[in-house]
Design a protein around this motif. Structure first.
Motif, PDB file in Angstrom:
ATOM      1  N   LYS A  86       0.825  -1.219   0.000  1.00 35.55           N
ATOM      2  CA  LYS A  86       0.000   0.000   0.000  1.00 35.55           C
ATOM      3  C   LYS A  86       0.851   1.257   0.000  1.00 35.55           C
ATOM      4  CE  LYS A  86      -4.034  -2.078   0.441  1.00 35.55           C
ATOM      5  NZ  LYS A  86      -5.035  -2.048  -0.634  1.00 35.55           N
ATOM      6  N   ASN A  87       1.834   1.300   0.889  1.00 38.11           N
ATOM      7  CA  ASN A  87       2.693   2.470   0.999  1.00 38.11           C
ATOM      8  C   ASN A  87       4.128   2.084   0.694  1.00 38.11           C
ATOM      9  OD1 ASN A  87       0.781   4.530   1.934  1.00 38.11           O
ATOM     10  ND2 ASN A  87       0.584   3.203   3.740  1.00 38.11           N
ATOM     11  N   ILE A  88       4.695   2.755  -0.275  1.00 35.08           N
ATOM     12  CA  ILE A  88       6.065   2.481  -0.700  1.00 35.08           C
ATOM     13  C   ILE A  88       6.916   3.712  -0.414  1.00 35.08           C
ATOM     14  CG2 ILE A  88       7.530   2.010  -2.703  1.00 35.08           C
ATOM     15  CD1 ILE A  88       5.230   0.407  -3.873  1.00 35.08           C
ATOM     16  N   PHE A  89       8.064   3.494   0.189  1.00 36.75           N
ATOM     17  CA  PHE A  89       8.954   4.602   0.557  1.00 36.75           C
ATOM     18  C   PHE A  89       9.296   5.464  -0.660  1.00 36.75           C
ATOM     19  CE2 PHE A  89      13.219   6.394   1.148  1.00 36.75           C
ATOM     20  CZ  PHE A  89      13.088   7.029   2.376  1.00 36.75           C
ATOM     21  N   ALA A  90       9.625   4.811  -1.782  1.00 37.50           N
ATOM     22  CA  ALA A  90       9.991   5.555  -2.993  1.00 37.50           C
ATOM     23  C   ALA A  90      10.064   4.610  -4.183  1.00 37.50           C
ATOM     24  CB  ALA A  90      11.346   6.248  -2.810  1.00 37.50           C
ATOM     25  N   VAL A  91      10.019   5.190  -5.392  1.00 39.87           N
ATOM     26  CA  VAL A  91      10.404   4.469  -6.603  1.00 39.87           C
ATOM     27  C   VAL A  91      11.727   5.062  -7.072  1.00 39.87           C
ATOM     28  CG1 VAL A  91       8.070   3.887  -7.330  1.00 39.87           C
ATOM     29  CG2 VAL A  91       9.087   6.011  -8.123  1.00 39.87           C
ATOM     30  N   THR A  92      12.609   4.202  -7.543  1.00 39.56           N
ATOM     31  CA  THR A  92      13.875   4.670  -8.102  1.00 39.56           C
ATOM     32  C   THR A  92      13.804   4.580  -9.619  1.00 39.56           C
ATOM     33  OG1 THR A  92      14.818   2.446  -7.804  1.00 39.56           O
ATOM     34  CG2 THR A  92      15.290   4.089  -6.098  1.00 39.56           C
ATOM     35  N   ILE A  93      14.279   5.630 -10.276  1.00 41.58           N
ATOM     36  CA  ILE A  93      14.263   5.722 -11.740  1.00 41.58           C
ATOM     37  C   ILE A  93      15.694   5.910 -12.214  1.00 41.58           C
ATOM     38  CG2 ILE A  93      13.384   7.024 -13.732  1.00 41.58           C
ATOM     39  CD1 ILE A  93      11.165   5.755 -12.141  1.00 41.58           C
ATOM     40  N   GLY A  94      16.097   5.194 -13.277  1.00 42.52           N
ATOM     41  CA  GLY A  94      17.448   5.387 -13.792  1.00 42.52           C
ATOM     42  C   GLY A  94      17.850   4.304 -14.768  1.00 42.52           C
ATOM     43  N   ASP A  95      19.150   4.222 -15.028  1.00 45.83           N
ATOM     44  CA  ASP A  95      19.672   3.274 -16.020  1.00 45.83           C
ATOM     45  C   ASP A  95      20.241   2.028 -15.342  1.00 45.83           C
ATOM     46  OD1 ASP A  95      22.050   4.193 -14.975  1.00 45.83           O
ATOM     47  OD2 ASP A  95      22.800   5.056 -16.846  1.00 45.83           O
ATOM     48  N   SER A  96      21.338   1.477 -15.882  1.00 45.42           N
ATOM     49  CA  SER A  96      21.864   0.206 -15.383  1.00 45.42           C
ATOM     50  C   SER A  96      22.313   0.279 -13.928  1.00 45.42           C
ATOM     51  CB  SER A  96      23.027  -0.259 -16.264  1.00 45.42           C
ATOM     52  OG  SER A  96      24.043   0.729 -16.343  1.00 45.42           O
ATOM     53  N   PHE A  97      22.770   1.456 -13.466  1.00 46.92           N
ATOM     54  CA  PHE A  97      23.177   1.592 -12.065  1.00 46.92           C
ATOM     55  C   PHE A  97      21.965   1.439 -11.142  1.00 46.92           C
ATOM     56  CE2 PHE A  97      26.701   3.388 -14.310  1.00 46.92           C
ATOM     57  CZ  PHE A  97      27.808   3.183 -13.508  1.00 46.92           C
TER      58      PHE A  97
ATOM     59  N   LEU B 141      12.428   0.922 -10.637  1.00 46.16           N
ATOM     60  CA  LEU B 141      11.991   1.020 -12.037  1.00 46.16           C
ATOM     61  C   LEU B 141      13.158   1.370 -12.960  1.00 46.16           C
ATOM     62  CD1 LEU B 141       8.528   2.830 -11.686  1.00 46.16           C
ATOM     63  CD2 LEU B 141       9.056   0.387 -11.655  1.00 46.16           C
ATOM     64  N   GLY B 142      14.361   1.092 -12.504  1.00 46.53           N
ATOM     65  CA  GLY B 142      15.544   1.341 -13.336  1.00 46.53           C
ATOM     66  C   GLY B 142      15.757   0.215 -14.334  1.00 46.53           C
TER      67      GLY B 142
END
Length: 426
Positions: A170-181, A206-207
């Motif tokens: 329900k609650n997610i601290f954050a989504v991470t967005i980026g490339d191979s790293f 979501l990287g």
């Protein structure tokens, strides 16, 4: 002045080659790269001008001089292509994951798959009505190998590198967005940045490797609506994110994400079609041996290895900051604001900074410009370049032979991000 027939033939051949070369350089520089890589293409423009000049001079050379010039050109060309052949044969190559489980991969529903990047399905141009932004879902995925063994992970329901149950939280601290790293190359899932930022809360990664800001923005638009995170953590990698953006802008479907605020491919409901396309891509890459041979021949003709070793050092060239980058960050901030999410921008330095004495170079890779863009938009800026530089040996955070972070590097980056977020939110 009367020109001999031999002079005219040589002139026609050389001027034709010059025009073809100039046209190709102009297309790559001004159309494909949209004028953002003049620094890189400058030497090739100079080469075209030299070719044009030589073409004109061939009309005035006597036969002996002309033969001497042609002999030098031919012998030099043979020598250069011999070096290219030597480098092609002798440079260390790592076995392709696509050849390891060939029989398994060729099944319609393989149990194991290799990671398939945007560049893989884009070049084959299959089913262009849909552009996947991640990988094949719910499969054991062969990822990459650097300092340790080959890394594999179980992809989630949408083809990302997550423990699948996180999508149901329900609650997610954050989504991470980026490339191979951000994706987590080349470490186990538990060692990615997302899985080390806050051990007490869930983060959704979501990287995806091989992506730039446009695909990353498209990923935000497509998948953020499926979850309810508190934060967006955008991890920008300084070495190639601008080059990737220029490449992605050539895709008409990806461009729609910038041009139409309401555009969506509705990818969440199309995972079966995405899997089908990516598996078809994999089959094509395995079966199309002729294409592989053509690709290798093209690289040989373009002197890819010679240019990479002696001419095209990416660190030596500056790419102009694309205007679309500013637009992408603005639009992402707008999405975050509309959903009342905190938006953090992380600047991740490349290994070259610490191996080539560039740790404090603020002009390198448009660093100053990126900092100004983010701060002018009032986006919290987490500067891992400065944070890494405070450490005794920042180079120890990277793979020994390759350019990604190692396990310690991912953990350190995550801890620093978490620390800075806490500072901003105090």
């Amino acid at each position: 002045m009367k020109f001999t027939k031999f002079n005219i033939i040589v002139f026609i051949i050389s001027i034709t080659i010059s025009l073809i070369f100039f046209s190709y350089v102009y297309y790559k520089s001004e159309i494909f790269a949209a004028g953002n890589k003049h620094d890189y293409y400058f030497k090739y423009y100079v080469a075209t001008y030299v070719l044009f000049l030589f073409s004109v001079l061939t009309l005035f050379f006597n036969k002996k001089t002309l033969f001497a010039c042609l002999s030098i050109i031919i012998s030099s060309s043979v020598a250069i292509f011999a070096v290219e052949l030597f480098l092609t044969i002798n440079l260390k190559k790592y076995p392709s994951a696509k050849l390891t489980y060939t029989d398994e991969f060729k099944k319609n529903d393989p149990s194991i798959v290799p990671i398939i990047y945007y560049a893989d399905h884009n070049k084959i141009n299959l089913y262009k009505e849909i552009v996947p932004l991640a990988g094949i879902s719910n499969k054991k995925t062969i990822f990459c190998q650097e300092d340790g063994p080959m890394i594999e992970y179980k992809s989630d329901r949408f083809g990302f590198n997550n423990f699948d149950f996180i999508w149901d939280k329900k609650n997610i601290f954050a989504v991470t967005i980026g490339d191979s790293f951000t994706h987590g190359a080349c470490v186990d899932t538990k060692n990615t940045i997302a899985n080390n930022i806050d051990k007490d809360e869930f983060l959704l990664n979501l990287g995806i490797g091989g992506t730039g800001p446009l695909i990353q923005f498209a990923t935000v638009k497509e998948y953020l609506k499926r979850v309810n995170p508190k934060r967006i953590i955008w991890i920008y990698y300084e070495e190639n994110d601008f080059a990737d953006l220029i490449f992605e802008k050539s895709d008409p479907i990806l461009k729609k994400y910038l041009e139409d605020e309401n555009f969506s491919q509705q990818l969440i409901s199309k995972q079966k079609n995405i899997n089908k396309k990516l598996i078809t891509t994999l089959h094509r890459e395995i079966d199309d041996r002729n294409k592989i041979k053509k690709d290798n021949l093209k690289k040989f003709i373009k002197l890819t290895s010679v240019r990479k070793m002696f001419l095209d050092n990416p660190a030596a060239y500056k790419i102009k900051t694309p205007k679309d980058f500013i637009n992408i960050i603005k639009k992402t901030k707008k999405i975050a604001d509309e959903r009342n999410l905190k938006f953090y921008f992380v600047y991740l330095p490349e290994k070259n900074r610490f191996t080539k004495g560039l740790a404090n170079d603020k002009n390198y890779r448009n660093y100053y410009e990126v900092v100004d863009i983010i701060k002018n938009l009032n986006i919290p800026f987490i500067d891992l370049k400065n944070e890494f530089n405070k450490l005794p040996e920042p180079i120890d955070l990277y793979s020994k032979k390759f350019f990604h972070l190692n396990i310690s590097g991912y953990k350190t980056a995550a801890e620093l991000i978490n620390e800075k977020i806490k500072e901003f939110e105090q």
